[in-house]
Design a protein around this motif. Structure first.
Motif, PDB file in Angstrom:
ATOM      1  N   THR A 177      -6.650   7.208  -3.009  1.00  0.00           N
ATOM      2  CA  THR A 177      -5.796   8.023  -2.160  1.00  0.00           C
ATOM      3  C   THR A 177      -6.539   8.613  -0.965  1.00  0.00           C
ATOM      4  O   THR A 177      -5.912   9.219  -0.107  1.00  0.00           O
ATOM      5  CB  THR A 177      -5.176   9.190  -2.957  1.00  0.00           C
ATOM      6  OG1 THR A 177      -6.201   9.796  -3.723  1.00  0.00           O
ATOM      7  CG2 THR A 177      -4.065   8.711  -3.859  1.00  0.00           C
ATOM      8  N   ASP A 178      -7.846   8.459  -0.902  1.00  0.00           N
ATOM      9  CA  ASP A 178      -8.584   8.996   0.238  1.00  0.00           C
ATOM     10  C   ASP A 178      -8.904   7.862   1.210  1.00  0.00           C
ATOM     11  O   ASP A 178      -9.825   7.085   0.993  1.00  0.00           O
ATOM     12  CB  ASP A 178      -9.874   9.673  -0.245  1.00  0.00           C
ATOM     13  CG  ASP A 178     -10.702  10.184   0.927  1.00  0.00           C
ATOM     14  OD1 ASP A 178     -10.204  10.171   2.068  1.00  0.00           O
ATOM     15  OD2 ASP A 178     -11.853  10.604   0.690  1.00  0.00           O
ATOM     16  N   TYR A 234      -9.352   8.351   4.601  1.00  0.00           N
ATOM     17  CA  TYR A 234      -9.859   8.822   5.885  1.00  0.00           C
ATOM     18  C   TYR A 234     -11.067   8.045   6.404  1.00  0.00           C
ATOM     19  O   TYR A 234     -11.064   7.628   7.564  1.00  0.00           O
ATOM     20  CB  TYR A 234     -10.127  10.329   5.823  1.00  0.00           C
ATOM     21  CG  TYR A 234      -8.840  11.107   5.701  1.00  0.00           C
ATOM     22  CD1 TYR A 234      -7.987  11.238   6.798  1.00  0.00           C
ATOM     23  CD2 TYR A 234      -8.442  11.652   4.495  1.00  0.00           C
ATOM     24  CE1 TYR A 234      -6.787  11.922   6.678  1.00  0.00           C
ATOM     25  CE2 TYR A 234      -7.248  12.335   4.376  1.00  0.00           C
ATOM     26  CZ  TYR A 234      -6.416  12.468   5.469  1.00  0.00           C
ATOM     27  OH  TYR A 234      -5.235  13.127   5.354  1.00  0.00           O
ATOM     28  N   ASN A 251       1.220   5.960  -5.292  1.00  0.00           N
ATOM     29  CA  ASN A 251       0.478   7.096  -4.745  1.00  0.00           C
ATOM     30  C   ASN A 251      -0.468   6.654  -3.643  1.00  0.00           C
ATOM     31  O   ASN A 251      -0.667   7.355  -2.657  1.00  0.00           O
ATOM     32  CB  ASN A 251      -0.262   7.863  -5.849  1.00  0.00           C
ATOM     33  CG  ASN A 251      -1.293   7.032  -6.561  1.00  0.00           C
ATOM     34  OD1 ASN A 251      -1.170   5.818  -6.652  1.00  0.00           O
ATOM     35  ND2 ASN A 251      -2.317   7.681  -7.062  1.00  0.00           N
ATOM     36  N   ALA A 282      -0.148   8.031   0.228  1.00  0.00           N
ATOM     37  CA  ALA A 282      -1.301   8.630   0.892  1.00  0.00           C
ATOM     38  C   ALA A 282      -1.653   7.857   2.164  1.00  0.00           C
ATOM     39  O   ALA A 282      -1.891   8.442   3.224  1.00  0.00           O
ATOM     40  CB  ALA A 282      -2.495   8.656  -0.056  1.00  0.00           C
ATOM     41  N   ARG A 299       0.971   8.380   5.070  1.00  0.00           N
ATOM     42  CA  ARG A 299       0.831   9.730   5.617  1.00  0.00           C
ATOM     43  C   ARG A 299      -0.434   9.847   6.466  1.00  0.00           C
ATOM     44  O   ARG A 299      -0.422  10.385   7.564  1.00  0.00           O
ATOM     45  CB  ARG A 299       0.698  10.723   4.468  1.00  0.00           C
ATOM     46  CG  ARG A 299       1.993  11.253   3.945  1.00  0.00           C
ATOM     47  CD  ARG A 299       1.641  12.345   2.974  1.00  0.00           C
ATOM     48  NE  ARG A 299       2.801  12.929   2.351  1.00  0.00           N
ATOM     49  CZ  ARG A 299       2.725  13.917   1.456  1.00  0.00           C
ATOM     50  NH1 ARG A 299       1.541  14.385   1.101  1.00  0.00           N
ATOM     51  NH2 ARG A 299       3.804  14.414   0.933  1.00  0.00           N
ATOM     52  N   GLN A 300      -1.532   9.351   5.910  1.00  0.00           N
ATOM     53  CA  GLN A 300      -2.813   9.518   6.591  1.00  0.00           C
ATOM     54  C   GLN A 300      -2.882   8.677   7.867  1.00  0.00           C
ATOM     55  O   GLN A 300      -3.480   9.080   8.855  1.00  0.00           O
ATOM     56  CB  GLN A 300      -3.967   9.190   5.628  1.00  0.00           C
ATOM     57  CG  GLN A 300      -4.034  10.218   4.498  1.00  0.00           C
ATOM     58  CD  GLN A 300      -4.977   9.836   3.371  1.00  0.00           C
ATOM     59  OE1 GLN A 300      -5.850   9.001   3.544  1.00  0.00           O
ATOM     60  NE2 GLN A 300      -4.793  10.453   2.215  1.00  0.00           N
ATOM     61  N   GLU A 322      -1.050  10.702  10.493  1.00  0.00           N
ATOM     62  CA  GLU A 322      -1.883  11.822  10.944  1.00  0.00           C
ATOM     63  C   GLU A 322      -2.971  11.355  11.887  1.00  0.00           C
ATOM     64  O   GLU A 322      -3.289  12.008  12.880  1.00  0.00           O
ATOM     65  CB  GLU A 322      -2.594  12.462   9.744  1.00  0.00           C
ATOM     66  CG  GLU A 322      -1.745  13.359   8.923  1.00  0.00           C
ATOM     67  CD  GLU A 322      -2.428  13.632   7.592  1.00  0.00           C
ATOM     68  OE1 GLU A 322      -3.615  13.310   7.451  1.00  0.00           O
ATOM     69  OE2 GLU A 322      -1.751  14.161   6.700  1.00  0.00           O
ATOM     70  N   GLN A 353       8.628  10.819  -1.021  1.00  0.00           N
ATOM     71  CA  GLN A 353       7.346  11.520  -0.959  1.00  0.00           C
ATOM     72  C   GLN A 353       6.673  11.433   0.402  1.00  0.00           C
ATOM     73  O   GLN A 353       5.962  12.350   0.805  1.00  0.00           O
ATOM     74  CB  GLN A 353       6.400  10.991  -2.043  1.00  0.00           C
ATOM     75  CG  GLN A 353       6.889  11.329  -3.449  1.00  0.00           C
ATOM     76  CD  GLN A 353       5.878  10.998  -4.518  1.00  0.00           C
ATOM     77  OE1 GLN A 353       4.772  10.567  -4.241  1.00  0.00           O
ATOM     78  NE2 GLN A 353       6.266  11.217  -5.766  1.00  0.00           N
ATOM     79  N   PRO A 371      -1.597  17.743  -2.157  1.00  0.00           N
ATOM     80  CA  PRO A 371      -0.641  17.215  -1.192  1.00  0.00           C
ATOM     81  C   PRO A 371      -1.120  15.901  -0.579  1.00  0.00           C
ATOM     82  O   PRO A 371      -0.322  15.072  -0.170  1.00  0.00           O
ATOM     83  CB  PRO A 371      -0.588  18.302  -0.110  1.00  0.00           C
ATOM     84  CG  PRO A 371      -1.138  19.521  -0.749  1.00  0.00           C
ATOM     85  CD  PRO A 371      -2.133  19.053  -1.742  1.00  0.00           C
ATOM     86  N   ILE A 372      -2.415  15.706  -0.530  1.00  0.00           N
ATOM     87  CA  ILE A 372      -2.940  14.500   0.106  1.00  0.00           C
ATOM     88  C   ILE A 372      -3.009  13.342  -0.878  1.00  0.00           C
ATOM     89  O   ILE A 372      -2.788  12.195  -0.537  1.00  0.00           O
ATOM     90  CB  ILE A 372      -4.341  14.789   0.702  1.00  0.00           C
ATOM     91  CG1 ILE A 372      -4.210  15.868   1.774  1.00  0.00           C
ATOM     92  CG2 ILE A 372      -4.968  13.536   1.284  1.00  0.00           C
ATOM     93  CD1 ILE A 372      -5.521  16.359   2.314  1.00  0.00           C
ATOM     94  N   MET A 373      -3.325  13.635  -2.139  1.00  0.00           N
ATOM     95  CA  MET A 373      -3.589  12.501  -3.029  1.00  0.00           C
ATOM     96  C   MET A 373      -2.646  12.338  -4.223  1.00  0.00           C
ATOM     97  O   MET A 373      -2.878  11.475  -5.049  1.00  0.00           O
ATOM     98  CB  MET A 373      -5.024  12.534  -3.519  1.00  0.00           C
ATOM     99  CG  MET A 373      -5.396  13.736  -4.364  1.00  0.00           C
ATOM    100  SD  MET A 373      -7.041  13.483  -5.063  1.00  0.00           S
ATOM    101  CE  MET A 373      -6.619  12.753  -6.618  1.00  0.00           C
ATOM    102  N   SER A 374      -1.582  13.115  -4.315  1.00  0.00           N
ATOM    103  CA  SER A 374      -0.591  12.989  -5.394  1.00  0.00           C
ATOM    104  C   SER A 374      -1.130  13.461  -6.740  1.00  0.00           C
ATOM    105  O   SER A 374      -2.311  13.409  -7.018  1.00  0.00           O
ATOM    106  CB  SER A 374      -0.039  11.574  -5.531  1.00  0.00           C
ATOM    107  OG  SER A 374      -0.701  10.853  -6.537  1.00  0.00           O
TER     108      SER A 374
END
Lengths: 408, 335, 292
Positions: free
Chosen positions: A225-226, A228, A250, A254, A257-258, A261, A282, C212-215
């Motif tokens: 999920t990271d 960046y 998930n 993520a 959304r990222q 951003e 979501q 909020p960023i990673m569920s």
């Protein structure tokens, strides 16, 4: 000797555990699904789809081949495989010995588990029908030894299915001026599974032939999920089209959304994860305009899908996804084959599966006799491309079945 | 040493072997025999790990890496290169032993238990990631399939076959490995090697003063332990004929094996065998409980640590006589 | 590498590092006071995120109230765990290893309990901070910018508590010698429980900031626990400040590592670094021999 006594009593307990026998008239179907662990989300959906199919069949509401005749009664046994091939192998050993299953629906989700289960087909003389796995390597394995894997059938199309659809879609959209190819730089953010790699490889090949250059492929563990650091790298590459492939919702939430951003340049095309119902909810506004493949199941657009969704909601209290529909259709297909072939001859069941031509929720299911895989594309299983517009999914390609125009 | 081996260990081992050997004639259920094969393989794993964990007193948490190294080495050399599995099994054992020696060098310099635990855990994680990332060779998480079974052998006109569907042959082979490994370990423990190990465990300083070459003894024990675990990995690979990095070197393997050793009794010879039997049976039994399975599993481990710290073996030996002082290593903070 | 790329990698590393520092500092604090490695620490994160999600998404409470309740909830759970699982094991022989085994079992049990209670669905906590800060060509959403800020406030307050308060004195006295502390009237058992709760609170803060960023899902603590252990070893076992520094360092190494190689090698780089450093400096980067 205490030790011996312990051993004996453990063996006796184990023996006693296996005593439950099946009733004579029921034909037992076995299935392996990920009911625990991070993939349990999909496994639970498969359980619902399979159970609903068996329930409807037994209650006289199945898609019978012979409407008027006698229909066998089925019982479904589902074993958890915890996403691990060796757990699945043990589970199938158990179902064959204990429950006397006549057909294995397995695996419901994982290609790597299916690869292991295929080996059991000749050993146990057991027909196997997988539900959602797509890996082309499975089909290649069938072709490599048709004799050995004669009774294995793949209920979902090959990984190239998406690749072909994406390629044709990109060609169509650039031709229409809906997608700006720029310098034709292509980037990938994919999960580190066969599914991710197979899709990326196919798309690189097909779009490469149309003059696209491959800038980078960023591979992350499934469920990441990271994004960046990856997005920082991606922006430096300045791609014109980014394709992302994830199975866990998930990760998809993520990533989308990222990416918004971080204002990643170029178009983004998503594969698989937007099929999950919680995705749009979501991601929220960040999903607006996202193009993705493939919207094979859309209760908001199709009457038939809506009716199926209502049944799932009534039965289980949650909305349905592609996974329930696919599990339902393949289970139905398996039961239809047994209806025709009877339960006693595994070879006959396998042949009946191979000869299927069954129109179901997800398309017309016909197997390719070469690689034992269902055929995708026009007239068989459509792989439409969708776009999220005003918070709703719309089919934008192929044009013949489009529900809305593509928005730039 | 009695606290490790119990009284009459050879007789006990012989009886266990005898009971197990009778199983295929008593049980007419291939599925149960399949479970027993897995039990035999995991018992070998548990005993190998217990050598470092309990008997040497080094609290390593990365032995599943040696399992994976043993399994993947033999699988690749036989499946991809095409050598005979009868040969590559031993090459896998050798690879695991070498890896054990390699990781043993930095670890044995450290006396702090948490350092050892975490570094070995990180080592296992690296092995898992390397196997997962080296896709051209291992196929990553998709799984390495096409691993050949051990070739059939002929004894007195009967052909014995091995591999996933061949229950009788696989059971015989797993039992042979089980008995051989336990006999070897028992023989070693009853000799000078065993005394050295226990001396090291109970007091490093005392062992040094007894002029035991600490580093060499420890390295040898570590490599032997890794080799035995590697052997179990090889047996597993040629029996199930499919491997994935997560299912061999993933954290769940650690949890499962740790649970077996703890449940049976850390540092006892027969404990891990019990632990492997109980947990293999329990895992199967808990299938009936579906979603509750892992909850019960985790809770069992925690409860055993709290309520039965010496495991099943401790429960059995305690009855006869109170454990002599110094049986358990007093691993007080080593600062 | 261009300037922007460098600056972005730095920021990515600092944000990841702040999370590692929060989780690692808690593990270090527990180890420093009672020589316990808590393998269920990742599940304290997971519970923190679920409690916050229940408060915000299910009960519809105001964000700050929900977070405060989640924090208190996790600290209570941690206190119960310390009393029911850790303390009984500490009274036994060979406890330092047994407590590892006990907390590993607990970690598995908590994960599957979470799956049973909240289901296998991945839940999302809405962003509680909107907007994006634009610094030159860099874009940083407030939701992320807040992570290092909150982390350093939380860690700073914890440091004040540890080094400038009567309670901190009690913790340090207990850490040096629990029996001696008990003898001079410090309730060592209660101090242990409080430290466990405080550490879990730090993990919960990390999880709430990340959620909020990673569920939110039952397995969300898993990727962090081994990283936290690496941080604790690098920082010198039980060294609170060392863990914070090592957390930031590990975050930066990973961020630049991904830039140079590929994301799939990220964890190989971190664990490889850990083993290499242990080889050269067995007792960590910042700790002397004593810290171990």
């Amino acid at each position: 000797m205490t030790i011996r006594r312990t051993l004996m009593s453990a063996a006796a307990t184990a023996l006693a555990l296996g005593a439950g026998a099946a009733s004579a008239e029921e034909i037992v179907l076995g299935a392996t699904a990920p009911l625990t662990g991070p993939a349990a989300n999909s496994g639970e959906a498969h359980r619902q789809g399979m159970e609903l199919a068996v329930k409807e069949w037994n209650e006289g509401r199945g898609d019978y081949v012979n409407e008027g005749g006698e229909h066998p009664t089925f019982r479904l046994v589902i074993e958890d495989q915890n996403s691990k091939p060796e757990v699945a192998v043990s589970a199938v050993q158990r179902m064959v010995t204990r429950d006397g299953i006549k057909l294995l629906l397995g695996d419901t989700l994982h290609s790597h588990v299916t690869m292991a289960l295929m080996e059991l087909s000749p050993q146990f003389n057991l027909p196997i029908l997988s539900i959602e796995p797509v890996s082309t390597l499975i089909a290649d394995k069938v072709v490599s030894d048709p004799e050995k894997y004669a009774m294995y059938w793949k209920g979902n199309y090959n990984s190239e299915g998406y690749g072909n659809a994406v390629d044709q879609f990109v060609e169509w959209a650039t031709g229409k001026g809906l997608l700006d190819p720029g310098e034709k730089k292509l980037a990938f953010v994919i999960e580190d599974t066969d599914y991710g790699h197979a899709n990326a490889d196919t798309i690189i090949d097909l779009l490469g032939a149309d003059g696209w250059t491959h800038a980078t492929t960023e591979t992350l563990p499934a469920g990441s999920t990271d994004f960046y650091p990856v997005l920082t790298k991606l922006r430096a590459e300045d791609p014109d089209l980014t394709v992302s492939v994830f199975t866990a919702v998930n990760s998809g939430v993520a990533l989308v959304r990222q990416m918004q951003e971080q204002a990643i340049p170029g178009r983004h095309l998503a594969i698989y994860y937007p099929t999950k119902t919680e995705f749009v909810e979501q991601v929220g506004d960040a999903a607006e305009g996202l193009v993705w493949a493939s919207l094979q199941y859309a209760p908001e657009l199709s009457e038939a899908h809506k009716a199926f969704d209502d049944k799932i909601v009534a039965e289980y209290g949650n909305p349905s996804t592609y996974s329930q529909a696919q599990a339902y259709c393949i289970t139905m297909l398996g039961m239809r084959a047994i209806e025709q072939a009877g339960a006693d001859d595994p070879k006959a069941i396998s042949d009946a599966i191979g000869a299927s031509d069954y129109e179901c929720l997800t398309g017309r299911l016909v197997f390719n006799p070469e690689n034992h895989t269902v055929i995708d594309g026009e007239g068989y299983i459509p792989i439409p491309v969708a776009q999220i517009q005003d918070g709703h999914n719309q089919i934008i390609w192929p044009e013949s079945s489009a529900s809305a125009e593509m928005v730039q | 040493m009695r606290s490790v081996l119990g009284s009459r260990p050879w007789l006990t081992l012989a009886l266990i072997a005898l009971v197990l050997a009778a199983m295929p004639f008593v049980i007419d259920d291939n599925y149960l025999l399949h479970i027993l094969i897995l039990f035999l393989i995991f018992a070998v794993f548990a005993t190998g790990w217990n050598l470092t964990l309990g008997i040497l007193g080094q609290k390593t948490l990365g032995h599943h890496a040696f399992f994976a190294i043993g399994a993947y080495t033999t699988a690749l050399l036989s499946g991809t290169v095409g050598l005979s599995p009868w040969l590559t099994l031993w090459l896998g054992v050798l690879a695991a032993a070498l890896a054990g020696g390699l990781i043993g060098i930095p670890i044995l310099r450290i006396r702090s238990m948490p350092h050892v635990a975490i570094v070995t855990l990180a080592f296992a994680e690296i092995v898992k990631l390397l196997l997962a990332n080296w896709k051209d060779v291992t196929r990553g998480e998709l799984g390495l399939w096409g691993i050949p079974p051990f070739p059939a052998i002929e004894i007195g006109g009967t052909t014995i076959r091995f591999g996933a569907g061949q229950i009788a042959g696989s059971f015989a082979l797993a039992l042979l490995a089980f008995v051989a490994v336990h006999a070897l370990v028992l023989w070693l423990l009853r000799g000078r090697f065993g005394l050295t190990m226990v001396a090291i465990r109970d007091s490093q300083l005392a062992a040094e003063s007894l002029s035991i070459d600490l580093t060499r003894s420890k390295l040898a024990a570590f490599a032997l332990s890794a080799a035995i675990v590697g052997l179990s990995g090889g047996l597993y690979a040629h029996y199930l004929q499919i491997l994935t990095p997560t299912s061999t070197a993933g954290p769940e393997m650690l949890v499962t094996l740790l649970a077996m050793i703890i449940l049976g009794g850390v540092g006892t010879f027969f404990g891990p065998i019990f632990g492997a039997l109980v947990l293999t049976a329990l895992t199967e039994y808990l299938r009936e409980y579906g979603d509750l399975r892992m909850l019960i599993y985790g809770a069992t481990v925690t409860l055993f640590v709290i309520l039965l710290p010496r495991g099943v073996a401790g429960l059995l030996t305690r009855r006869g006589r109170p454990a002599a002082a110094g049986d358990e290593p007093a691993t007080a903070p080593e600062t | 590498m261009t300037g922007t790329l460098l600056a972005e990698s730095l920021i990515n590393g600092l944000i990841t590092g702040a999370i590692y520092a929060l989780v690692g500092a808690g593990v270090a604090l527990i180890y420093g006071t009672m020589r316990v490695l808590n393998f269920a620490h990742g599940e304290m994160m997971m519970l923190g995120a679920y409690f916050a999600w229940m408060g915000v998404a299910v009960a519809g409470l105001p964000v700050l109230l929900a977070f405060a309740l989640a924090l208190i909830g996790v600290m209570i759970v941690a206190a119960v765990i310390q009393r029911a699982v850790v303390a009984p094991v500490l009274a036994r022989e060979d406890w330092s290893f047994r407590v590892i085994a006990a907390t590993i079992g607990l970690s598995v049990a908590l994960q599957s309990a979470a799956q049973l209670i909240w289901g296998e669905k991945f839940n999302a906590l809405p962003y509680f901070l909107d907007g994006v800060v634009q610094i030159g060509p860099m874009r940083l959403p407030w939701q992320r910018a807040a992570i290092p800020i909150v982390a350093f406030v939380a860690l700073g307050l914890s440091a004040l508590l540890l080094y400038r308060s009567r309670f901190g004195q009690m913790i340090r006295a207990t850490a040096q010698d629990a029996e001696a502390a008990q003898a001079v009237g410090i309730p060592a058992g209660l101090v242990h429980t409080a430290v466990f709760a405080l550490s879990a609170g730090l993990a919960a803060i990390a999880a709430i900031m990340l959620a909020p960023i990673m569920s939110v899902n039952p397995w969300m603590g898993l990727p962090y626990i081994l990283k936290a252990f690496a941080v604790v070893i690098l920082g010198g076992l039980g060294n609170f400040g060392g863990a914070i520094a090592a957390g930031l360092l590990l975050g930066l190494v990973e961020s630049f590592g991904v830039m140079v190689t590929s994301s799939e090698w990220r964890d190989v780089i971190s664990y490889g670094l850990l083993i290499a450093i242990i080889w050269v400096r067995p007792y960590g980067l910042f700790g002397g021999r004593e810290a171990a």
